[in-house]
Enzyme design. Structure first.
Site, mmCIF file in Angstrom:
data_model
loop_
_atom_site.group_PDB
_atom_site.id
_atom_site.type_symbol
_atom_site.label_atom_id
_atom_site.label_comp_id
_atom_site.label_asym_id
_atom_site.label_seq_id
_atom_site.Cartn_x
_atom_site.Cartn_y
_atom_site.Cartn_z
ATOM 1 N N GLU A 89 0.675 4.180 0.781
ATOM 2 C CA GLU A 89 -0.058 5.199 1.534
ATOM 3 C C GLU A 89 0.907 5.932 2.457
ATOM 4 O O GLU A 89 1.604 5.308 3.243
ATOM 5 C CB GLU A 89 -1.141 4.536 2.393
ATOM 6 N N ARG A 114 0.842 -1.203 0.000
ATOM 7 C CA ARG A 114 0.000 0.000 0.000
ATOM 8 C C ARG A 114 0.875 1.251 0.000
ATOM 9 O O ARG A 114 1.564 1.520 0.987
ATOM 10 C CB ARG A 114 -0.905 0.026 1.254
ATOM 11 N N SER A 136 -11.535 -6.992 5.810
ATOM 12 C CA SER A 136 -12.688 -6.573 5.044
ATOM 13 C C SER A 136 -13.055 -7.722 4.131
ATOM 14 O O SER A 136 -12.174 -8.427 3.645
ATOM 15 C CB SER A 136 -12.346 -5.356 4.184
ATOM 16 N N ARG A 180 -1.060 1.932 13.180
ATOM 17 C CA ARG A 180 -1.706 0.746 12.616
ATOM 18 C C ARG A 180 -1.579 0.612 11.096
ATOM 19 O O ARG A 180 -2.245 -0.210 10.501
ATOM 20 C CB ARG A 180 -3.175 0.706 13.047
ATOM 21 N N HIS A 181 -0.721 1.415 10.496
ATOM 22 C CA HIS A 181 -0.530 1.324 9.049
ATOM 23 C C HIS A 181 0.904 0.970 8.687
ATOM 24 O O HIS A 181 1.848 1.462 9.291
ATOM 25 C CB HIS A 181 -0.894 2.657 8.373
ATOM 26 N N GLU A 208 -10.249 -2.678 13.081
ATOM 27 C CA GLU A 208 -10.593 -3.462 11.897
ATOM 28 C C GLU A 208 -9.350 -4.218 11.441
ATOM 29 O O GLU A 208 -8.257 -3.663 11.382
ATOM 30 C CB GLU A 208 -11.085 -2.498 10.800
ATOM 31 N N ARG A 211 -2.104 -7.078 12.033
ATOM 32 C CA ARG A 211 -3.145 -6.479 12.885
ATOM 33 C C ARG A 211 -3.753 -7.504 13.827
ATOM 34 O O ARG A 211 -4.124 -7.183 14.952
ATOM 35 C CB ARG A 211 -4.240 -5.854 12.021
#
Lengths: 575, 575
Positions: free
Chosen positions: A340, A338, A499, A346-347, A496, A549
């Protein structure tokens, strides 16, 4: 990395090229004639010269080593050291004797007293109490033991030997042989409290330097409080997260650090186990996608020969194509990339995804129920099986208060609420959630976790029926309400970690959904994906779990980087 | 890929950005104030408008579907179709009745005659023999069955229904219910020969188009002979490799295609199993390495925010750092990236590596023996366990002559020769191998495979003691001869599929070896790697197995792409 295992390349890796370049000094034409690899620019000594030099170097090194050993021996002899053969550097070519019971320190607990054993371990602490008596604490993984070095005895341990032991650097690896004895009183400084080793001999396997950038023992506790992201407060009693990550090889040696990574391995083991039990096929998707498939933020671009490629953000398209290809149940474990620029607790820019996809017979809740059972299997496994329980204990004992406190729902009956119900629960608790279909933010997720723990006594729950506006184009709409979808998120402790959804399997519906979101099904990048559904595909759904996670939430770790072997974030690409 | 499973991004994926952009039409300043995501350029309709449009669209679609169904029903009624409720499109909202025994076609073999069953399968063939009688062959994975549609009977099957069945497109998925019966004579056109289904009802789950780019049945045999690389001869009786790869979703539906991928899954299952049995930890290395670690050919470059990163060529440096971090035995399954412009039958730019690394106690042959036992465990598992045996049979029956013929050494005792012995064997056979330390090329490897099969009756063997000039800097030299190394390759049917070695664990030795190869241990890219050994590391070694090559060699597949789900080579990035 300059490694060529598993597939011998035709073209050489950078390091091999240097090697190959070094192998020949013939002019280019001759080299081609003789079928040798064409070297890079910057000529190196010839192959034979290099080989000769290497041989001579080796010889010289060996001679130097031998000389040093001889010198040491002589020094010992000059000092009348009766124990000179009992310590020193381990020589693998002429190894000293070792006990019949050559074991791992972890297996010593069950050994009878007065057994003679050999094991290898790291020096945790070295202390000379008097000229006649010294102590070591040796550590191997989760276990440590006290070693007593006493002058005399049947082996005739010398004072020189005791002094030498006292000078051993912390973190050096030694091979020791000795007698297992009961200590006079319970040993407090080691995990093995009812045994100690009375030393016969000790040899250095690998030497650590006097100075280390961080101390392993300082890493065996949670890193000090920190802000969101990678920032750390340095200079606190223990070592900050940044220093631990910079020196991962050392922080990994702390029992808690090792236990976290081994617990992660237990999660993948249980995941694999459950998948194979349920007739899933382990697939290996590609992690490189064609140039036109993606474009822009969120995706890492790769220079692919003369073209562009992209690192996949998930194996989902591949999983779905495999289902369209007639397979009923597939899973995959692998990296997820990712791009990002998120610097939060948490990333990560790269994490491990545990993905699965399956056909649906009657209703998409088949997928949701499967996912719930899977997670309960994994978490219950961690909580009841001996090895993961031991790992969790080690982590809790290192001062992580939430390790071992994770609550599964009573009776292992999964708690499932809808997105609308989640909003209502938040609203009841006085937390304003905005419009009915607006997303739940991180703070609200946390709050929801607490509400659900209070109400349903569980740290694990699932939220179903997400609004269509919050989901990607391929998510199957809800037949009940076109503003909703057959999709869900999984949560642990309000975070979370998965998904999932039913996907649109009908080609026309998929094209319509794409157009509705401003995408073109004819786009070269989507062509192969959409085609798969044109050719007939069963209803199906699945999900992707974030391994890091899961471990972070299960143990209640503050930062996902603690649950990652070699984390990658916008500011970190090493070690 | 525009997927967000497993980790909810803070920044949006391209598709989400489009979605988010569609969600708001407020001016930028207001949007920032209201904390919404800033949209991309190219404004889209407002959130509410979009939602409304979506709802209306859904409604219209539903209405259209309902109308079509009603029209169909009316037509059936007008035609006095007594069986109109027994066929048509499956409506999940109001599903028609199905039998209590709703099973997979694969489970039908054990069902008693006169049982009423329901299953879903693809149309392999549809044929109307007369107005009163039709036949279908339905296929699901490896199994197929004949379905009889006869006018009348207790269900009152109509001629319209028979005609409708005859018009079903190949590859469409249908749900059928019927009675299991013994056929009048053995069915030759289906794998299930002693059962047939007498149809009660049939509903379309997913419709395939009339025209498909390749026929699934044409893919159920080896692709026609081809040259090295991706080039294929088109227009031969069956479909060439290129067409199969371009339409992987279809070629994967051929039993052989599916069985190959499922056999690959069996290899990873057996690998994982053996690793966990031997106390290895499953680690998740990073696949992104820091900018300075690599540079140049062989490595894919990644745009990493404002910096450069590289895709790792193997997890080896990470495995080794984990060993230096105190773990004794680690393994990993994941992608390996090679930016090699090789277009051969045995090279890919991305393949799956099965890697392991372990500490050594006495001698590096501990690693080599472990690797040999691992491979014998995996191959013996494939040959003796029921499911992989079944898969291998399916592949052999599809016309792959070498599937099922792989020979392990007699008594499962691994055959191990040295590099020098390999050269001597080749020389004895009249194959000139050049200088003693020159590499063995692909043709020689093939020849060696045949010699060893002849001499030792095995398709699996290992070659030990490779010359130092052929190995990377980190390979441990042989104590016997400085021109040799403690390293080995593994072969199946004359094809190398694994390289392994003892690694240099002593910091000074490693630095010397690097300098000897013209590399700098102080290089920023190597710093973290070399540091690991400065801090004390046990002797260790390991190897990396190429999953795709194992499957290719075990089955005797001509091209490694046949053993890869979504292969990547210099010319292929899709599907």
């Amino acid at each position: 990395m300059p490694v060529t295992e598993g597939q011998k390349p035709d073209t050489a890796t950078p390091i091999e090229q240097i090697e190959q370049a070094s192998r020949s000094s013939m002019p280019l034409a001759e080299r081609q004639k003789s079928n040798e690899t064409v070297p890079l620019e910057g000529e190196k000594p010839s192959k034979n010269a290099l080989k000769k030099a290497a041989k001579e170097k080796e010889k010289a090194e060996k001679a130097a080593k031998r000389e040093q050993q001889e010198r040491e021996e002589k020094e010992k002899a000059a000092a009348n050291d009766t124990a000179s053969h009992l310590y020193g550097h381990l020589n693998y070519e002429a190894p000293p004797p070792f006990a019949e019971k050559f074991l791992d320190l972890g297996d010593l607990e069950g050994i009878e007293e007065n057994s003679r054993v050999t094991f290898e371990a790291r020096v945790g602490n070295a202390r000379v109490q008097s000229a006649k008596l010294g102590f070591l604490v040796l550590r191997d993984g989760f276990d440590s033991i006290q070693v007593v070095i006493a002058e005399g005895g049947p082996q005739k341990i010398s004072r020189q030997m005791i002094k030498w032991c006292g000078g051993l650097n912390t973190e050096s690896i030694v091979r020791v042989t000795g007698l297992v004895q009961a200590p006079k009183e319970e040993v407090k400084s080691a995990t093995i409290s009812h045994h100690e080793l009375h030393l016969d001999s000790i040899y250095v396997v690998a030497e650590a330097p006097e100075q280390l950038p961080v101390q392993v023992k300082d890493c065996n506790q949670p890193p000090p409080g920190e802000e969101e992201g990678d920032a750390v407060i340095e200079g606190l009693p223990n070592v900050g997260l940044k220093a631990r990550l910079d020196n991962k090889v050392l922080s990994l040696r702390a029992p808690a650090g090792e236990a976290i990574i081994k617990l992660e391995s237990e999660v993948t083991r249980l995941f694999n186990e459950y998948m194979f039990q349920h007739k899933f096929t382990d697939i290996q998707p590609s992690y490189l996608a064609g140039a036109a498939t993606e474009g822009g933020a969120g995706v890492f671009e790769v220079k692919y020969f003369e073209e562009k490629a992209f690192l996949t953000q998930s194996p989902q398209f591949f999983k779905q194509m495999t289902i369209a290809g007639g397979m009923k149940r597939v899973f995959s474990v692998g990296p997820v990339f990712r791009a990002e620029n998120s610097n939060t607790r948490r990333h990560l820019t790269e994490f491990t995804g545990l993905d699965f996809e399956m056909t649906i017979r009657h209703h998409y809740h088949e997928v949701l129920s499967f996912g719930e059972s899977l997670m309960i299997y994994i978490i219950r496994g961690l909580q009841t099986q001996e090895y993961p329980k031991k790992l969790t204990n080690i982590i809790r004992e290192a001062g992580y208060p939430e390790a071992g406190t994770f609550q599964l729902p009573p009776g292992d009956k999964a708690v499932r609420i809808t997105f609308a119900e989640a909003k209502a629960l938040l609203s009841e608790a006085g937390i304003e959630g905005g419009e009915p279909h607006s997303d739940i933010d991180t703070a609200q997720e946390k709050a929801l976790g607490k509400i659900i723990l209070e109400k349903y006594k569980t740290d694990f729950y699932t939220v179903d029926e997400f609004p269509r506006s919050l989901r990607p184009f391929y998510t199957h709409p809800s037949p009940k309400d076109p503003a909703l979808t057959n999709s869900y998120d999984f949560f642990m402790r309000g975070q979370e970690f998965m998904s999932g959804a039913q996907r649109i399997h009908n080609y026309n519906d998929l094209c319509e959904s794409m157009r509705l979101k401003g995408l073109s099904p004819e786009d070269e990048g989507f062509k192969h994906y959409t085609e798969a559904f044109k050719w007939g595909c069963s209803p199906h759904g699945g999900g992707g779990l974030g391994l890091n996670r899961i471990v972070q939430s299960f143990l209640g770790l503050n930062n996902i980087r603690e649950a990652t072997l070699f984390p990658r974030d916008p500011g970190r690409l090493a070690p």
